[in-house]
Scaffold this motif. Structure first.
Motif, PDB file in Angstrom:
ATOM      1  N   MET A   1      -1.570  10.460  16.595  1.00  0.00           N
ATOM      2  CA  MET A   1      -0.786  10.059  15.446  1.00  0.00           C
ATOM      3  C   MET A   1      -1.521   8.967  14.670  1.00  0.00           C
ATOM      4  SD  MET A   1       3.124   8.728  15.440  1.00  0.00           S
ATOM      5  CE  MET A   1       3.424   7.303  14.449  1.00  0.00           C
ATOM      6  N   THR A   2      -1.501   9.092  13.375  1.00  0.00           N
ATOM      7  CA  THR A   2      -2.160   8.121  12.511  1.00  0.00           C
ATOM      8  C   THR A   2      -1.263   6.908  12.307  1.00  0.00           C
ATOM      9  OG1 THR A   2      -3.288   9.909  11.343  1.00  0.00           O
ATOM     10  CG2 THR A   2      -3.190   7.793  10.233  1.00  0.00           C
ATOM     11  N   GLU A   3      -1.824   5.737  12.530  1.00  0.00           N
ATOM     12  CA  GLU A   3      -1.052   4.508  12.338  1.00  0.00           C
ATOM     13  C   GLU A   3      -0.888   4.224  10.847  1.00  0.00           C
ATOM     14  OE1 GLU A   3      -3.791   4.303  14.421  1.00  0.00           O
ATOM     15  OE2 GLU A   3      -2.827   4.123  16.364  1.00  0.00           O
ATOM     16  N   ARG A   4       0.343   3.834  10.476  1.00  0.00           N
ATOM     17  CA  ARG A   4       0.645   3.457   9.091  1.00  0.00           C
ATOM     18  C   ARG A   4       0.529   1.946   8.971  1.00  0.00           C
ATOM     19  NH1 ARG A   4       6.247   4.761   8.692  1.00  0.00           N
ATOM     20  NH2 ARG A   4       6.099   4.409  10.910  1.00  0.00           N
ATOM     21  N   GLU A  24     -10.597   5.151   5.102  1.00  0.00           N
ATOM     22  CA  GLU A  24     -11.865   5.652   5.651  1.00  0.00           C
ATOM     23  C   GLU A  24     -11.917   5.501   7.164  1.00  0.00           C
ATOM     24  OE1 GLU A  24     -15.039   3.617   3.623  1.00  0.00           O
ATOM     25  OE2 GLU A  24     -14.466   4.458   1.679  1.00  0.00           O
ATOM     26  N   ALA A  25     -11.247   4.469   7.684  1.00  0.00           N
ATOM     27  CA  ALA A  25     -11.225   4.223   9.133  1.00  0.00           C
ATOM     28  C   ALA A  25     -10.160   5.062   9.838  1.00  0.00           C
ATOM     29  CB  ALA A  25     -10.996   2.742   9.399  1.00  0.00           C
ATOM     30  N   GLY A  26      -9.410   5.879   9.078  1.00  0.00           N
ATOM     31  CA  GLY A  26      -8.449   6.780   9.694  1.00  0.00           C
ATOM     32  C   GLY A  26      -7.007   6.308   9.709  1.00  0.00           C
ATOM     33  N   PHE A  27      -6.701   5.236   9.016  1.00  0.00           N
ATOM     34  CA  PHE A  27      -5.323   4.749   8.940  1.00  0.00           C
ATOM     35  C   PHE A  27      -4.622   5.348   7.724  1.00  0.00           C
ATOM     36  CE2 PHE A  27      -7.596   1.350  11.168  1.00  0.00           C
ATOM     37  CZ  PHE A  27      -6.754   1.114  12.243  1.00  0.00           C
ATOM     38  N   GLU A  28      -3.314   5.435   7.787  1.00  0.00           N
ATOM     39  CA  GLU A  28      -2.499   5.783   6.626  1.00  0.00           C
ATOM     40  C   GLU A  28      -2.043   4.466   6.005  1.00  0.00           C
ATOM     41  OE1 GLU A  28       1.876   7.626   5.713  1.00  0.00           O
ATOM     42  OE2 GLU A  28       0.745   8.502   7.368  1.00  0.00           O
TER      43      GLU A  28
END
Length: 116
Positions: A1-4, A24-28
């Motif tokens: 799961m992507t952290e918001r 770019e680092a994969g966070f929302e």
């Protein structure tokens, strides 16, 4: 799961730079918000898993946002050009990064916070 990650920063160029690096680092990214009222509305409407708070937002501080995050047990870190001695109440347990922030350090610190 992507952290918001809620991004709160009143300088537009810095805010969008932080948001871009986090994506770019994969966070929302939630926001960015430039004021306390906008940040609290975003927190209520969209929620978040973590937050990055600029301590000083023009004529106001991010203390009400820190209080709301603390009440929800959501981790956050502080961004500032000042020393932590000058921080308002609510930031006692928040790690601090100084501006200008290194994007890799910011992403690493958020991952460390989420791992707690």
């Amino acid at each position: 799961m992507t952290e918001r990650v809620l991004v709160v920063e009143d300088e537009p160029i810095i805010a969008f730079d932080i948001a871009d690096h986090l994506r770019e680092a994969g966070f929302e990214v939630v926001g960015p918000a430039a004021s306390v009222s906008t940040a609290l509305k975003l927190l209520e409407a969209q929620g978040c898993d973590l937050a990055v708070l600029d301590v000083n937002l023009g004529r106001e501080t991010a203390a009400p946002i820190a209080a709301a995050l603390n009440a929800k047990s959501l981790p956050f870190l502080a961004l500032s050009g000042y020393s932590s001695d000058q921080f308002p109440e609510g930031f006692e347990n928040a790690p601090m990064l100084t501006k200008p922030v290194d994007p890799k350090q910011l992403a690493a610190e958020l991952r460390r916070l989420k791992g707690r």
